[in-house]
Enzyme design. Structure first.
Site, PDB file in Angstrom:
ATOM      1  CG  ASP A 215      -1.912   1.131   1.211  1.00 53.44           C
ATOM      2  OD1 ASP A 215      -2.985   0.955   0.630  1.00 53.44           O
ATOM      3  OD2 ASP A 215      -1.597   2.206   1.778  1.00 53.44           O
ATOM      4  CG  ASP A 232      -3.171   8.628 -12.866  1.00 55.04           C
ATOM      5  OD1 ASP A 232      -3.710   8.125 -11.862  1.00 55.04           O
ATOM      6  OD2 ASP A 232      -3.807   9.160 -13.792  1.00 55.04           O
ATOM      7  CD  GLU A 258      -4.732   3.967  -1.742  1.00 55.22           C
ATOM      8  OE1 GLU A 258      -5.026   4.312  -0.592  1.00 55.22           O
ATOM      9  OE2 GLU A 258      -5.524   4.043  -2.709  1.00 55.22           O
TER      10      GLU A 258
END
Length: 352
Positions: A215, A232, A258
């Site tokens: 993460d 992005d 994410e």
């Protein structure tokens, strides 16, 4: 813990979706919510690019534009329509091929009958002129059969090319349905299919696997500060670090907004931790630069949680343990790798 995490994350996406609906004064149709939820989660890069371009040009997304975008990127029938189109072309190609084979079979049958008749007549003929007539007729029948066979051969070659093209189209559709467009890693659907397959393989052969969950630390704050395009870029950076540190038989996926998940067949907890550590260091080693301004945004870090498949596990239970290890890494300060063994050891210490 996994369910609680899913709840918190999806609630954030849902609240963000509602805020976009309000901001653009759109009717709160279910498809409106789905579109903006997907936009907030960042799952569909094509959709995000199209929405960002519309916002840049018009300042908002109108109802008609929203419905058009939904039909283009999210409609459940989009891939289905493409599959139907390819299926129709395959059916047409097969029908034409069957017709050609039938015509060829008829021509071969006619030629066989002509040979039999000519053979029977030639045995009894004594007149040279009649013999010449029969031979001429036989040559014409042979030429006709040769022409028919050549035509069939040409048709078969063309059909082969068409079917190969259609096969490529099907592969492209399959790839699209199982690939995350932004990172080009496998998507959540591929992950779910793969982990179920690995669980089944364990029961058949005893071959286990490890699961690595990662993460990005403080990603939402980063995204809010620098914008979705820079966010992005971060996702691509992490995806690249993942790709560079896994083998061809490993299954690397974008698990959520994410979050990334890596399935490592026949890998121990220790080896999985080493892979997780390499990915963590690879991400941390990169300095992020904003493309539009050249501004140095510093470094990004990730937290990593690892679990290894145990007897009697399900896909859900191993994900839950890896998720618990991931949250332990975050709770211990982030930018760390933690395994289920770390969790077990901590719990034993508390009991003692």
């Amino acid at each position: 813990m996994a369910e609680e995490d899913d709840h918190k994350r999806t609630i954030k996406y849902g609240e963000s979706a509602i805020s976009y609906i309000k901001k653009n004064t759109l009717p709160a149709y279910p498809r409106s919510y789905e579109l903006w939820y997907t936009y907030s989660a960042g799952y569909n890069q094509g959709l995000n690019r199209a929405i960002n371009e519309t916002l840049k040009t018009n300042g908002r997304v109108s109802t008609d534009e929203m419905l058009t975008l939904y039909g283009r990127f999210l409609s459940p029938t989009r891939l289905g329509d493409r599959l139907d189109e390819v299926g129709s072309k395959v059916s047409k190609e097969v029908e034409e091929l069957v017709d050609s084979l039938q015509l060829s079979a008829d021509a071969t049958s006619d030629y066989g009958q002509a040979l039999e008749k000519a053979s029977a007549k030639i045995k009894t003929v004594t007149d040279a002129s009649k013999l010449q007539t029969y031979v001429t007729h036989l040559v014409k029948s042979t030429q006709k059969a040769v022409t028919s066979n050549r035509k069939l051969e040409s048709q078969l070659l063309e059909s082969k090319k068409q079917i190969e093209t259609l096969q490529s189209s099907l592969e492209a559709i399959r790839y699209e349905s199982l690939t995350d467009e932004l990172t080009t890693l496998n998507n959540r659907k591929h992950f779910e299919n793969s982990i179920e397959r690995l669980v089944d393989q364990f029961h058949e052969s005893g071959r286990g696997f490890a699961l690595v969950l990662t993460d990005i630390d403080h990603f939402k704050a980063f995204n809010d500060t620098y914008g979705h395009q820079t966010g992005d870029q971060v996702l691509r950076l992490v995806a690249l670090a993942v790709k560079q540190n896994v083998k061809s038989e490993d299954i690397a996926c974008r698990y959520g907004g994410e979050e990334f998940a890596i399935l490592l067949p026949n890998v121990s907890t220790k080896d999985a931790a080493e892979i997780g550590e390499r990915i963590r260091l690879a991400v941390m080693s990169k300095e992020l630069v904003k493309r539009s301004t050249g501004e140095n945004l510093g470094r990004v870090t990730i937290s990593v949680g690892i679990a290894t498949y145990r007897d009697m596990d399900t896909a859900h239970s191993i994900v839950a343990r890896a998720d618990k290890a991931l949250y332990a890494a975050k709770g211990d300060g982030r930018n760390l790798v933690r395994t289920e063994q770390d969790i077990d050891d901590t719990e034993e210490e508390k009991v003692a």
